[in-house]
Design a protein around this motif. Structure first.
Motif, PDB file in Angstrom:
ATOM      1  N   ALA A  88       0.829  -1.209   0.000  1.00  0.00           N
ATOM      2  CA  ALA A  88       0.000   0.000   0.000  1.00  0.00           C
ATOM      3  C   ALA A  88       0.861   1.257   0.000  1.00  0.00           C
ATOM      4  O   ALA A  88       0.563   2.240  -0.692  1.00  0.00           O
ATOM      5  CB  ALA A  88      -0.932  -0.003   1.207  1.00  0.00           C
ATOM      6  N   GLY A  89       1.940   1.240   0.767  1.00  0.00           N
ATOM      7  CA  GLY A  89       2.851   2.381   0.774  1.00  0.00           C
ATOM      8  C   GLY A  89       3.504   2.591  -0.578  1.00  0.00           C
ATOM      9  O   GLY A  89       3.646   3.731  -1.050  1.00  0.00           O
ATOM     10  N   PHE A  90       3.894   1.508  -1.218  1.00  0.00           N
ATOM     11  CA  PHE A  90       4.511   1.606  -2.542  1.00  0.00           C
ATOM     12  C   PHE A  90       3.522   2.190  -3.548  1.00  0.00           C
ATOM     13  O   PHE A  90       3.878   3.035  -4.378  1.00  0.00           O
ATOM     14  CB  PHE A  90       4.978   0.230  -3.005  1.00  0.00           C
ATOM     15  CG  PHE A  90       5.684   0.231  -4.334  1.00  0.00           C
ATOM     16  CD1 PHE A  90       7.025   0.530  -4.414  1.00  0.00           C
ATOM     17  CD2 PHE A  90       4.994  -0.058  -5.495  1.00  0.00           C
ATOM     18  CE1 PHE A  90       7.680   0.536  -5.640  1.00  0.00           C
ATOM     19  CE2 PHE A  90       5.627  -0.055  -6.726  1.00  0.00           C
ATOM     20  CZ  PHE A  90       6.975   0.238  -6.802  1.00  0.00           C
ATOM     21  N   ILE A  91       2.282   1.737  -3.472  1.00  0.00           N
ATOM     22  CA  ILE A  91       1.247   2.248  -4.390  1.00  0.00           C
ATOM     23  C   ILE A  91       1.039   3.742  -4.170  1.00  0.00           C
ATOM     24  O   ILE A  91       0.981   4.526  -5.126  1.00  0.00           O
ATOM     25  CB  ILE A  91      -0.063   1.484  -4.186  1.00  0.00           C
ATOM     26  CG1 ILE A  91       0.114   0.021  -4.603  1.00  0.00           C
ATOM     27  CG2 ILE A  91      -1.207   2.126  -4.962  1.00  0.00           C
ATOM     28  CD1 ILE A  91      -0.932  -0.895  -4.022  1.00  0.00           C
ATOM     29  N   ALA A  92       0.912   4.150  -2.908  1.00  0.00           N
ATOM     30  CA  ALA A  92       0.721   5.576  -2.611  1.00  0.00           C
ATOM     31  C   ALA A  92       1.899   6.394  -3.119  1.00  0.00           C
ATOM     32  O   ALA A  92       1.722   7.482  -3.688  1.00  0.00           O
ATOM     33  CB  ALA A  92       0.541   5.767  -1.102  1.00  0.00           C
ATOM     34  N   GLY A  93       3.104   5.862  -2.952  1.00  0.00           N
ATOM     35  CA  GLY A  93       4.285   6.584  -3.406  1.00  0.00           C
ATOM     36  C   GLY A  93       4.365   6.696  -4.915  1.00  0.00           C
ATOM     37  O   GLY A  93       4.667   7.773  -5.459  1.00  0.00           O
ATOM     38  N   THR A  94       4.103   5.594  -5.615  1.00  0.00           N
ATOM     39  CA  THR A  94       4.184   5.640  -7.074  1.00  0.00           C
ATOM     40  C   THR A  94       3.066   6.495  -7.673  1.00  0.00           C
ATOM     41  O   THR A  94       3.276   7.176  -8.677  1.00  0.00           O
ATOM     42  CB  THR A  94       4.139   4.220  -7.674  1.00  0.00           C
ATOM     43  OG1 THR A  94       3.046   3.489  -7.095  1.00  0.00           O
ATOM     44  CG2 THR A  94       5.428   3.473  -7.416  1.00  0.00           C
ATOM     45  N   LEU A  95       1.885   6.478  -7.056  1.00  0.00           N
ATOM     46  CA  LEU A  95       0.812   7.353  -7.533  1.00  0.00           C
ATOM     47  C   LEU A  95       1.201   8.822  -7.358  1.00  0.00           C
ATOM     48  O   LEU A  95       0.934   9.650  -8.232  1.00  0.00           O
ATOM     49  CB  LEU A  95      -0.483   7.058  -6.778  1.00  0.00           C
ATOM     50  CG  LEU A  95      -1.300   5.859  -7.272  1.00  0.00           C
ATOM     51  CD1 LEU A  95      -2.490   5.620  -6.364  1.00  0.00           C
ATOM     52  CD2 LEU A  95      -1.768   6.079  -8.716  1.00  0.00           C
ATOM     53  N   THR A  96       1.830   9.132  -6.243  1.00  0.00           N
ATOM     54  CA  THR A  96       2.282  10.499  -6.017  1.00  0.00           C
ATOM     55  C   THR A  96       3.293  10.916  -7.070  1.00  0.00           C
ATOM     56  O   THR A  96       3.228  12.013  -7.639  1.00  0.00           O
ATOM     57  CB  THR A  96       2.896  10.636  -4.614  1.00  0.00           C
ATOM     58  OG1 THR A  96       1.919  10.296  -3.628  1.00  0.00           O
ATOM     59  CG2 THR A  96       3.389  12.052  -4.367  1.00  0.00           C
ATOM     60  N   ILE A  97       4.243  10.017  -7.349  1.00  0.00           N
ATOM     61  CA  ILE A  97       5.248  10.301  -8.370  1.00  0.00           C
ATOM     62  C   ILE A  97       4.594  10.488  -9.736  1.00  0.00           C
ATOM     63  O   ILE A  97       4.945  11.389 -10.503  1.00  0.00           O
ATOM     64  CB  ILE A  97       6.293   9.169  -8.411  1.00  0.00           C
ATOM     65  CG1 ILE A  97       7.179   9.225  -7.160  1.00  0.00           C
ATOM     66  CG2 ILE A  97       7.159   9.265  -9.665  1.00  0.00           C
ATOM     67  CD1 ILE A  97       8.125   8.053  -7.025  1.00  0.00           C
ATOM     68  N   ALA A  98       3.617   9.604 -10.045  1.00  0.00           N
ATOM     69  CA  ALA A  98       2.982   9.655 -11.354  1.00  0.00           C
ATOM     70  C   ALA A  98       2.165  10.927 -11.544  1.00  0.00           C
ATOM     71  O   ALA A  98       2.224  11.575 -12.591  1.00  0.00           O
ATOM     72  CB  ALA A  98       2.088   8.427 -11.532  1.00  0.00           C
ATOM     73  N   VAL A  99       1.380  11.289 -10.534  1.00  0.00           N
ATOM     74  CA  VAL A  99       0.485  12.440 -10.659  1.00  0.00           C
ATOM     75  C   VAL A  99       1.266  13.750 -10.641  1.00  0.00           C
ATOM     76  O   VAL A  99       0.946  14.693 -11.370  1.00  0.00           O
ATOM     77  CB  VAL A  99      -0.570  12.408  -9.533  1.00  0.00           C
ATOM     78  CG1 VAL A  99      -1.378  13.699  -9.523  1.00  0.00           C
ATOM     79  CG2 VAL A  99      -1.496  11.208  -9.726  1.00  0.00           C
ATOM     80  N   THR A 100       2.304  13.829  -9.827  1.00  0.00           N
ATOM     81  CA  THR A 100       3.067  15.075  -9.713  1.00  0.00           C
ATOM     82  C   THR A 100       4.175  15.180 -10.744  1.00  0.00           C
ATOM     83  O   THR A 100       4.715  16.268 -10.963  1.00  0.00           O
ATOM     84  CB  THR A 100       3.697  15.191  -8.315  1.00  0.00           C
ATOM     85  OG1 THR A 100       4.606  14.097  -8.111  1.00  0.00           O
ATOM     86  CG2 THR A 100       2.627  15.165  -7.230  1.00  0.00           C
TER      87      THR A 100
END
Length: 394
Positions: free
Chosen positions: A54-66
């Motif tokens: 879950a942490g990895f998903i949140a981190g990669t989504l943050t990277i992708a969106v920003t």
């Protein structure tokens, strides 16, 4: 020192990836001692494994969106993530068996890994773009060894405190971050002008070929991490039938998971002549066949079933670098890092229900839980077929 590292960028990046990703399954490798000492169950193992995902998903989504992966230097993000990951992994020693703090620290470990794995892929493409499939095969091979490494460390430190392997993983992550920081960013991808829109990482999903490749990756991911989570349980089942000590579990788990690195590298070599799609399709077919057949083979001798798990361990991850190579080839050049991050985010999101289902139903279904993994390879093969049709037209 810097010039020496820049002469051999691929070995430096893959070694750093090996060290950094040892954080991923660090508690899985010490689980037998940890659970015995603190009275934790397989459900607790699933909960803490899900926290990392879950942490990895949140981190990669943050990277992708920003668009962070394409706004700032990949080597700096990698190094900072390795430092923070080492700290929170070490902090778990003081929070083990104390929810929700233990969950929060594993979640934070996953956040840090989001700055290691996708950024490592971008660095490989930026330094060695000519044979992306073969180069990424080495990188994912190191991810696989990094995932298996905690099992090896536990086998080596049997009889010693379980905290030792966790601290070793943190030290390795620090070393990996230092290597990448000294190496720096590669020259073969365009530099961002700092004005990428925040949604740039999502742009690739509007491209049909990228979507088809991503679909294949998503099916692969449904199977991969759930299988890796099940490996110690499947090994333990066969050792129990043999009447052998549980001390063999970390060694054999390392063998089953770690052998996947050979599958990645071998698949990478094949991709140079046969293509990434060919390798991905064959590997996914073989691993899907294991999902279907393994529970029916429960009556075979335990040693033979362990050997079959090793073969499965080769096939289950051999397609991963080829999906990444295909994705990098079909993504917009100015946002490769963010595009890979969003693909990773969705793929790892699919690992959550797969891990939750298989770990939660192990007590009731035993080895039959692997049937729950079959939809992944089936969907992945269907999506790859779509990619082939689109590639033939274009």
């Amino acid at each position: 020192m810097t010039n020496l590292l820049k002469r051999y960028p691929l070995p430096v990046i893959v070694l750093a990836q090996l060290f950094g990703t040892s954080l991923w399954f660090s508690i899985n490798g010490v689980w037998l001692s940890l659970s015995a000492q603190l009275g934790l169950t397989e459900s607790d193992l699933g909960r803490l494994t899900l926290a990392v995902q879950a942490g990895f998903i949140a981190g990669t989504l943050t990277i992708a969106v920003t668009g962070l992966a394409d706004r700032f230097g990949a080597s700096r993000i990698f190094a900072l993530s390795s430092l923070l990951g080492a700290l929170v992994n070490g902090g778990f020693i003081f929070a083990a068996g104390a929810p929700p703090l233990d969950f929060a620290l594993r979640f934070a470990t996953g956040l840090c890994l989001a700055g290691i794995y996708p950024l490592g892929m971008k660095m490989v493409i930026a330094w060695t773009p000519r044979y992306a499939g073969a180069a990424l095969a080495w990188l994912v091979g190191m991810l696989t060894l990094g995932t298996a490494l905690p099992h090896l460390m536990r086998g080596v430190t049997l009889g010693m405190p379980w905290e030792w392997p966790l601290m070793t993983a943190s030290c390795l992550a620090l070393a990996g971050g230092a290597l990448v920081l000294v190496l720096g960013d590669g020259p073969h991808l365009p530099r961002s002008n700092g004005r990428l829109p925040l949604s740039q990482g999502l742009a690739a999903l509007r491209m049909p070929q990228f979507r088809a490749v991503a679909g294949g990756y998503f099916g692969h991911m449904w199977e991969l991490y759930a299988f890796w989570t099940l490996v110690p349980l499947l090994i333990g089942r066969e050792l129990q039938r043999l009447g052998q000590s549980d001390a063999w579990i970390p060694w054999l788990s390392f063998a089953v998971i770690g052998i996947g690195a050979a599958g990645c590298v071998g698949g990478g070599r094949l991709s140079r002549t046969l293509g990434s799609e060919w390798v991905a399709r064959r590997a996914l077919t073989v691993s899907g066949a294991f999902c279907l057949a393994y529970p029916w083979l429960g009556g075979l001798p335990p040693v033979l079933l362990i050997l079959l798990l090793i073969v499965w361990g080769i096939a289950v991850v051999a397609d991963s670098p080829q999906f990444s190579a295909l994705a990098s080839a079909t993504a917009p050049r100015e946002s490769v890092g963010s595009s890979l991050a969003v693909m990773n985010a969705v793929g790892f999101g699919l690992t959550l229900p797969a891990i939750w289902l298989t770990s939660g139903l192990w007590a009731e279904l035993g080895s039959g839980v692997v049937w729950l993994l079959i939809p992944g390879p089936v969907f992945g093969l269907w999506s790859l077929a779509r990619y082939r049709k689109q590639a033939a037209v274009s």
